[in-house]
Design an enzyme around this catalytic site. Structure first.
Site, short mmCIF file in Angstrom:
data_model
loop_
_atom_site.label_atom_id
_atom_site.label_comp_id
_atom_site.label_asym_id
_atom_site.label_seq_id
_atom_site.Cartn_x
_atom_site.Cartn_y
_atom_site.Cartn_z
N HIS A 68 0.73 -1.27 0.09
CA HIS A 68 0.03 -0.14 -0.12
C HIS A 68 0.91 1.20 -0.15
O HIS A 68 0.39 2.47 0.10
CB HIS A 68 -0.97 -0.04 1.18
CG HIS A 68 -1.92 -1.10 1.39
ND1 HIS A 68 -1.63 -2.20 2.16
CD2 HIS A 68 -2.99 -1.24 0.68
CE1 HIS A 68 -2.55 -3.19 2.23
NE2 HIS A 68 -3.39 -2.74 1.32
N MET A 191 -15.65 -14.21 -5.47
CA MET A 191 -14.40 -14.06 -4.65
C MET A 191 -14.57 -13.87 -3.25
O MET A 191 -13.99 -14.58 -2.37
CB MET A 191 -13.59 -12.71 -5.07
CG MET A 191 -13.06 -12.59 -6.44
SD MET A 191 -11.33 -12.76 -6.46
CE MET A 191 -10.52 -11.68 -5.48
N ARG A 227 -16.33 -7.42 1.75
CA ARG A 227 -17.42 -7.02 2.41
C ARG A 227 -18.52 -6.75 1.19
O ARG A 227 -19.22 -7.68 1.15
CB ARG A 227 -17.44 -5.69 3.25
CG ARG A 227 -18.49 -5.09 3.92
CD ARG A 227 -17.98 -3.76 4.90
NE ARG A 227 -17.64 -2.79 3.86
CZ ARG A 227 -18.83 -2.02 3.57
NH1 ARG A 227 -20.11 -2.11 3.74
NH2 ARG A 227 -18.39 -0.98 2.54
#
Length: 264
Positions: A68, A191, A227
């Protein structure tokens, strides 16, 4: 996507943890507290030990690295010596996603509201931020032949086209059958059902063994890593006042740039 394309759609080989088995997570140890690192170091979980303390030199080539970090925190010759795929997401949805993500990994007080988190997000007071210097640095490199700049929203809009774009960037040729299979397996809903991508993430970041985690999960199911993966979901969570503040912040930060986001 990248691992499967590079490995000729080897789904059997992909039945392992995304991190650390397939990717080296560059800053994993640096993102966690010293207390958690010590628990993992002294724990009985070989997977989390490899994730946090494994050496990149131990990995077979070609190496896959996840980070990141902004480009200026990466090796100076990175884009000259490696293929880099940079993925950006519109800041409103990213803020909401990050808010929930910090709860999964117990990185924030559950009493913190989204409005409060959004204020910290815009001020760059959350790890991996500030947001716009990060994204704009990569955007300026988008014409470099060794960097592929992608938007999360384009993956949602045209997953198949994104798969083909990544394959072309990596110099890989895919058959129609391979494209069909990747498009199906990489759909967000599929996924999310894939334990090697979603549920097993808790094991990779824990000092506990798989058996110990399963015993805990029987009493209280752990939160899932993936999520919703939707574009425009910020509207279901963000107050109008915070939305307006973010709009003004986005406009101010993008002044003089041709970078545009899809926010809904």
């Amino acid at each position: 996507m990248v691992w499967l394309i590079q490995n000729d759609c080897d789904y059997e080989g992909a039945r392992c943890l995304l991190c650390p088995d397939r990717y080296h997570f560059l800053e994993a140890a640096g993102m966690t507290t010293s207390m958690k690192r010590e628990k993992i170091r002294l724990g009985r979980n070989p997977v989390s030990k490899k994730l946090f303390f494994g050496s990149i030199q131990e990995r077979t080539r070609p190496r896959f690295v996840k980070t990141h970090l902004p480009l200026h925190f990466c090796p100076p010759a990175l884009i000259d010596t490696a293929k880099v795929i940079y993925v950006a997401r519109n800041p409103k949805d990213m803020c909401v996603s990050y808010f929930h993500h910090t709860a999964v990994f117990k990185e924030r007080s559950l009493a913190l509201t989204l409005d409060d988190f959004a204020a910290l997000f815009m001020d760059g007071e959350v790890s991996q931020l500030p947001y716009f210097p990060h994204v704009l640095e990569a955007w300026k490199q988008r014409h470099n032949p060794n960097l592929l700049f992608l938007f999360f929203e384009d993956m949602k809009r045209d997953l198949r086209g994104t798969i083909q774009k990544v394959a072309d960037f990596l110099g890989k040729s895919l058959t129609k059958e391979q494209l069909d299979g990747l498009e199906f397996n990489l759909h967000f809903d599929n996924m999310k059902k894939n334990p090697w991508v979603n549920k097993s993430m808790a094991y990779a970041y824990s000092p506990l063994t798989a058996e110990e985690l399963e015993a805990m999960a029987a009493k209280e199911p752990p939160p899932q890593f993936m999520r919703k993966g939707q574009t425009g979901d910020w509207r279901n969570h963000m107050s109008q006042q915070t939305s307006d503040k973010m709009d003004a912040w986005i406009q101010r930060e993008l002044a003089g740039s041709d970078l545009k986001f899809i926010t809904g």
